[in-house]
Design an enzyme around this catalytic site. Structure first.
Site, short mmCIF file in Angstrom:
data_model
loop_
_atom_site.label_atom_id
_atom_site.label_comp_id
_atom_site.label_asym_id
_atom_site.label_seq_id
_atom_site.Cartn_x
_atom_site.Cartn_y
_atom_site.Cartn_z
N HIS A 86 -10.68 9.30 -2.98
CA HIS A 86 -11.78 10.14 -2.52
C HIS A 86 -11.82 11.47 -3.25
O HIS A 86 -12.77 12.24 -3.09
CB HIS A 86 -11.74 10.35 -1.01
CG HIS A 86 -10.59 11.18 -0.51
ND1 HIS A 86 -9.41 10.63 -0.07
CD2 HIS A 86 -10.45 12.52 -0.37
CE1 HIS A 86 -8.59 11.59 0.32
NE2 HIS A 86 -9.19 12.75 0.14
N ASP A 117 -6.65 4.19 -1.36
CA ASP A 117 -6.98 5.60 -1.58
C ASP A 117 -6.12 6.23 -2.67
O ASP A 117 -5.36 7.16 -2.42
CB ASP A 117 -6.83 6.38 -0.26
CG ASP A 117 -7.58 7.70 -0.30
OD1 ASP A 117 -8.31 7.94 -1.28
OD2 ASP A 117 -7.42 8.49 0.65
N SER A 200 -5.10 19.23 0.63
CA SER A 200 -3.81 18.62 0.31
C SER A 200 -3.94 17.17 -0.12
O SER A 200 -2.93 16.52 -0.39
CB SER A 200 -2.89 18.70 1.54
OG SER A 200 -3.43 17.95 2.61
#
Length: 1056
Positions: A86, A117, A200
């Site tokens: 993402h 991811d 983060s």
């Protein structure tokens, strides 16, 4: 207790997820010392980078926007950075990596996993000149429950953040972030209470030896829980990239990483639940015997994508036992088998309700159902439906999916996430079908479109799409991902000879045929389309997207007026319902919404021209698409703005009477205007307007105040506000959303009942847009109409094929407000002047005071705030109309000088001042430039009314900016002037164009700006001509069209 929220690490939104009881196991004895951690972090921190990413277009699961995230170097020699999917994003992305010593370099995406991811950026290792760093090794096998870890990254916008934690789980379900966005699946996640926040994403989760054991991905917003992605599949992908890079000499080439799928989602359920699903005891015994002692459950089918390979073969609740005769209870083993078997068959042994079942399926290439191209048309982004969204919405992969509706589809009411099923009468199953139909349409055509949405999947919804008549947007483009360069390359989507790329426009006969042969529109989808609504005091009125079919001929029209008053019967044939849309590429003058509606009145209707008067809260700017629906005849035709009064709250919109047809032209007529005598307090009037169903509505009301002075404060983003106006107030009306006209008993128009926009400010910094309605005296409209008909001395404008001179308006650019004479006496105004002003106007008993001068006007620096204006040219003035009449007398007398002799009272002294007037046209803003995603225009009057313009120049005003653009990324937002570019002054738009023409793609630009409060600022941004070329929109009075021109762009857009 409510569910907690889970979110992506660099995102602030999340969707509810089911909770499970989580009992942290006892921690193992920690053998690592503080010195061990210090050495590990000393080695790790230099390899961790801050990623500044910009998603240039909405695509698949992601919206356009700019954000910060984290990545870390996993291959120093080849220049590879690991981060989250993402962050890399599935669509166009521009990114830079900043190392700990503040060296910043561009990075380019080389891989984003279709499901999991993680993704990779590449960079040039030679670009790092001043930092000594080492890559961070990946150690997926080192992860274990109780392992003490550190998360090193850019947390909450900090450059370097180190958060401690302990791995508590290795078998957590993949977090569920959004019902209509990216979600990981078919994998376990790790969990720890490290408390990571936005920024983060992509941080390495390291052990005391400086090895990455997991990849930070998301967190739970209501607690300190963080979710980490295991690295086994990351290591496999990295190996493919390394081998692919080594096979090429000088540059990166696209590397194919095999990924297989059955288009089915599995979840891991404990043996207790598999028993309840019907798992036989002997099967459980077999599985437990073949699995490690730590195994606690099995894989169960959770969902299957419709139309996929597993559709009607697998069902939710099926318990997986073996794949290719191997007991499979872990995601890793299943995914390894699928990735190694692309385009091959696999045998699945399952149990369904306790009954054994064997299924043979072909493994599909996962990349084949992951879109790598999109169509951009009228600001919309349309592409094949991805596996991610097909899984979310339970639609078949490859359908035509609206990632961003843009303008054309938004205008029709098509929402984001819609699936287009039919267009212009043709079935649409793939994007190529849509493009083929689009290539046959001409500008201005109106065609039916059918779509479905995941929120109402069982019903098709029909809307009417209007192809842009003006060149609001660039011609349709196809963008295709180029994995060699990391860019998306654009090319023309349509052939050069297609009607949409020519100057041909659709005529009203074509439109009528399309509507009659097309469809019946549906208004049921108004609320869920996401269309902006107009805010009103005390209630919310949703926009109506209902479009009635246009009819070419209509004979023997009979209107049943029932018990309607004479005024209503007379005025109804003159009323028109407006529906106005403003393109996102042309939201000039800080217009606050894209969709407006209201009622106007026909003030002129002849063979060659029709004119309708309406308030400027309905038609705010000339860069609009206007549709007119007539109360007298069932037809809808386009209108064009021909005059926007620079002060008063009204606009004039022209239509082509021939478009009404003979029958329509015979019943539609203009209202009779009665500017004199003016309305008086206590006088009865009829308020007549149109309901949303085009039914005339009226009531008899009484004028309570015929000369109420408006006092509307400036909005946070300065936009048009009515000033120096007296309006009419009634005892009763139909609410704040009803507009129309005020007439006498014979139906003669005395005023238009118009809408005014204001902004209500609450405590703190919050505010909300509201509207109210008041009567606008017809005299000023009547004066402008007479000038248009008789031929004014002004610029010529093409109206229905005839060039007509349009009037200019001479105004005193001073904002005034009335003060009671009783207050004026307290300020020291003499009794003689009070007596003269009372004699001049015994009703108002007021004097006009100066609130402020418009910056840049001829009155600036001559009049001061608080001055009382007693007389103009030796004639006493008491109201705004007196000032207007004095300005008009200058034009009648042919006064070239254009100055007024004002008698003012200032600080106890009476004085006479010669003050210049300004001449304005009724065109409004007619030029806008888009540079690096910001919209630039000349300073509009609402900004000048604040009383400040920068000395360095005020011709380049930032009115808006685009998400995902360079100005979004570097913070060049609206409400400021650009006064210098690279040290060169930019006093006006022409100078700005000349300076920016010399700047090449990828160059950093130094920009000096000045805010509305006068505060200067210098910032830098990188020009991106690939995704954000410089262009301008300009209104051409010769053709009465808005025309688009590219000023500077890269030559990467290819023709087919």
């Amino acid at each position: 207790m409510g569910d907690s929220l889970e979110r992506l690490g660099s995102e602030s939104s999340g969707i509810k997820d089911e909770l499970s009881m989580e009992i942290d196991p006892p921690l193992k004895e920690n053998l690592a010392t503080t010195e061990d951690w210090r050495k590990a972090l000393q080695k790790v921190v230099p390899a961790v980078v801050v990623l500044r990413t910009t998603g240039c277009r909405a695509f698949d699961t992601e919206s356009a926007g700019a954000s910060y995230a984290t990545g870390f170097v996993v291959d120093k020699r080849r220049g590879i950075i690991l981060t989250n999917r993402h962050v890399v994003k599935p669509g166009p992305v521009v990114a830079e990596a900043m190392f700990v010593n503040r060296e910043e370099i561009p990075v380019y995406p080389i891989y984003r996993d279709p499901v999991h991811d993680f993704g990779f950026f590449r960079y040039d290792p030679a670009a790092i000149q001043f930092l000594s760093y080492e890559e961070i090794p990946l150690a997926p096998d080192a992860a274990c429950v109780g392992l003490e870890i550190r998360v090193v990254g850019n947390d909450s916008g900090e450059k370097v953040s180190i958060l401690a934690g302990t791995l508590a789980r290795l078998d957590r379900d993949a977090p569920h972030y959004k019902k209509d966005g990216y979600n990981d699946f078919n994998t376990f996640y790790m969990q720890a209470a490290s408390g990571t926040k936005g920024g983060s994403s992509g941080s390495p989760v390291i052990d005391w030896q400086g090895r990455a054991v997991a990849l930070n991905a998301g967190s739970k917003s209501s607690s300190a829980s963080a979710f980490f992605l295991p690295l086994e599949r990351v290591v496999r992908a990295l190996n493919f990239l390394q081998k692919g890079r080594d096979s090429f000499q000088d540059k990166w080439e696209a590397v194919t990483i095999p990924r297989g799928t059955l288009q089915a989602t599995f979840i891991h359920k404990g043996f207790d639940e598999t028993r309840r699903l019907g798992l036989q005891s002997q099967t459980e015994k077999l599985v437990r015997h073949a699995s490690p002692l730590t195994e606690t459950g099995m894989l169960v089918v959770d969902s299957v994508v419709p139309g996929g390979l597993a559709h009607k073969q697998l069902e939710p609740g099926d318990v997986l036992i073996r794949m290719n005769k191997e007991v499979t209870t872990q995601f890793l083993k299943m995914e390894t088998l699928l990735d190694d078997s692309v385009d091959q068959t696999v045998d699945l042994e399952l149990e369904r309700g306790g009954k054994p079942l064997t299924v043979r399926l072909t493994v599909q290439d996962l990349h084949s159902i992951t879109p790598n191209y999109f169509l951009e048309v009228s600001g919309a982004v349309i592409h094949p439906l991805s596996y991610q969204q097909a899984r979310n919405f339970r639609f078949q992969c490859g359908l035509v999916y609206v990632s961003e509706p843009g303008y054309m589809l938004f205008r029709a009411g098509v929402p984001r996430h819609a699936i287009i099923k039919k267009f212009a009468g043709e079935e649409i199953s793939k994007l190529e079908d849509f493009i083929k139909v689009l290539s046959t349409l001409c500008k201005g055509a109106r065609v039916p479109l059918e779509y479905i949405s995941y929120t109402d999947r069982h019903r098709r919804k029909s809307v009417l799409v209007t192809i842009d008549r003006h060149e609001w947007y660039a011609s349709p483009q196809i963008y295709t991902r180029d994995d060699n360069s990391g860019l998306w390359i654009g090319k023309q989507a349509l052939p050069h000879e297609c009607p949409l790329l020519t100057k041909k426009h659709g005529n009203i006969d074509d439109i009528g045929k399309q509507l009659i042969n097309g469809m019946e529109t549906s208004g049921e989808d108004e609320i869920d389309t996401g269309i902006k609504k107009r805010r009103v005091v005390g209630e919310e009125v949703f926009e109506n997207t209902l479009n009635e079919p246009t009819i070419d001929t209509h004979e023997n029209i009979v209107t049943d007026f029932g018990n309607a008053s004479v005024a209503e019967r007379v005025i109804e044939p003159t009323l028109v319902m407006f529906e106005v849309y403003v393109p996102s590429s042309c939201m000039l003058d800080a217009v606050h919404c894209q969709h407006f509606f209201g009622t106007g009145v026909i003030i002129h209707h002849s063979e060659n021209m029709g004119l309708v008067a309406v308030d400027k809260n309905t038609v705010a700017i000339s860069a609009s698409d206007i549709m007119l629906s007539f109360a007298a005849f069932p037809i809808e035709i386009p209108g064009e703005v021909v005059f926007l009064h620079p002060v008063h709250n009204y606009a004039l919109v022209a239509y082509d009477p021939s478009a009404l047809g003979p029958a329509g032209a015979s019943v539609v007529r203009a209202a009779q205007l009665l500017p004199e005598p003016s309305l008086r307090r206590g006088e009865s009037v009829y308020l007549v307007g149109l309901s949303r169903s085009l039914q005339a509505t009226s009531r008899k009301s009484v004028v309570t105040n015929p000369c109420a002075a408006l006092n509307i404060s400036s909005a946070d983003s300065p936009r048009y506000r009515a000033t120096n106006m007296e309006v009419i107030e009634l005892d009763t009306d139909f609410g704040s959303s009803f507009s129309g006209v005020l007439t006498d008993e014979q139906g003669r128009v005395k005023a238009i009942w118009g809408s005014f926009s204001t902004q209500v400010k609450y405590s703190g910094s919050s505010s909300e847009d509201h509207q109210f309605v008041r009567g606008i005296p017809i005299y000023t409209i009547s004066q402008i109409l007479e000038k248009i008909i008789t031929g004014a001395k002004g610029p010529r404008l093409l109206i229905n094929g005839i060039k007509r001179p349009m009037p200019l308006v001479r105004i005193l650019e001073v904002e005034l407000y009335p003060t009671l004479l009783s207050k004026a006496r307290s300020f020291g105004l003499s009794d003689d002047w009070i007596r003269d002003l009372v004699k001049k106007d015994p009703v108002r008993r007021q004097v006009l005071r100066v609130k402020g001068c418009l910056a840049g006007s001829k009155a600036e620096n001559l009049l001061q705030q608080g001055d009382m204006v007693l007389a103009i040219n030796k004639k006493a003035v008491t109201c705004f109309r007196d000032v207007e009449d004095a300005c008009q007398e200058l034009d009648l007398d042919g006064d070239v000088d254009g100055r007024l002799l004002l008698t003012v009272f200032r600080q106890g002294r009476e004085m006479e001042i010669l003050v210049g007037t300004d001449v304005r046209d009724g065109n409004g803003t007619t030029r806008v430039i888009n540079w690096c995603g910001c919209f630039l225009q000349d300073t509009h009057p609402a900004v000048r009314a604040l009383g400040f313009l920068p000395d360095e120049g005020h011709g380049v005003y930032v009115t808006r900016w685009s998400h995902g653009s360079p100005v979004h990324r570097y913070g060049l937002y609206a409400l400021q002037w650009i006064v210098e570019v690279n040290g060169k002054p930019t006093p006006d738009l022409e100078a700005f164009v000349n300076v920016t023409k010399e700047i090449e793609n990828g160059e950093f630009v130094r920009v000096k700006t000045v805010y509305l409060n006068g505060k200067p600022r210098v910032l830098t941004l990188k020009q991106d001509l690939h995704y954000w070329p410089t262009w301008e929109l300009r209104f051409d009075p010769e053709t009465a069209m808005w025309q688009r021109k590219t000023i500077k762009a890269l030559q990467t857009v290819k023709d087919i």
